[in-house]
Design a protein around this motif. Sequence first.
Motif, PDB file in Angstrom:
ATOM      1  N   SER A   1       0.859  -1.183   0.000  1.00  0.00           N
ATOM      2  CA  SER A   1       0.000   0.000   0.000  1.00  0.00           C
ATOM      3  C   SER A   1       0.898   1.235   0.000  1.00  0.00           C
ATOM      4  N   PHE A   2       0.836   2.017  -1.085  1.00  0.00           N
ATOM      5  CA  PHE A   2       1.664   3.209  -1.216  1.00  0.00           C
ATOM      6  C   PHE A   2       0.808   4.450  -1.047  1.00  0.00           C
TER       7      PHE A   2
ATOM      8  N   PRO B   1      -4.972   4.684  -0.175  1.00  0.00           N
ATOM      9  CA  PRO B   1      -3.698   4.124  -0.625  1.00  0.00           C
ATOM     10  C   PRO B   1      -3.798   3.492  -2.016  1.00  0.00           C
ATOM     11  N   ILE B   2      -2.662   3.439  -2.684  1.00  0.00           N
ATOM     12  CA  ILE B   2      -2.564   2.768  -3.973  1.00  0.00           C
ATOM     13  C   ILE B   2      -2.065   1.356  -3.702  1.00  0.00           C
TER      14      ILE B   2
END
Length: 85
Positions: free
Chosen positions: A51-52, A59-60
């Motif tokens: 999770s970025f 999150p991405i």
Amino acid sequence: MAPTITISRTAGTRTLLTALFAIVVLLVTRTVKNVLTALKTSRQWLRTQHSFYGEDGDPIQCTGWQFVGYNIIAAVVAILLCIEY
């Protein structure tokens, strides 16, 4: 018992070269082990889901490979936008 090398003022060239060779072998062995461990860790990171940018609540979710790919694309777009025609 492991062989020992004693270095003194009267040590010959052969003794000093043997000690130097032993140190070089030890350093190369440690370097190879560290590189293999780093490659294993990076391979694992690239394949797992992460999770970025989750600090803002959205999150991405993507793998390490996808994240690296997105960043490469963003860098190429930024470079192309900076070119003056």
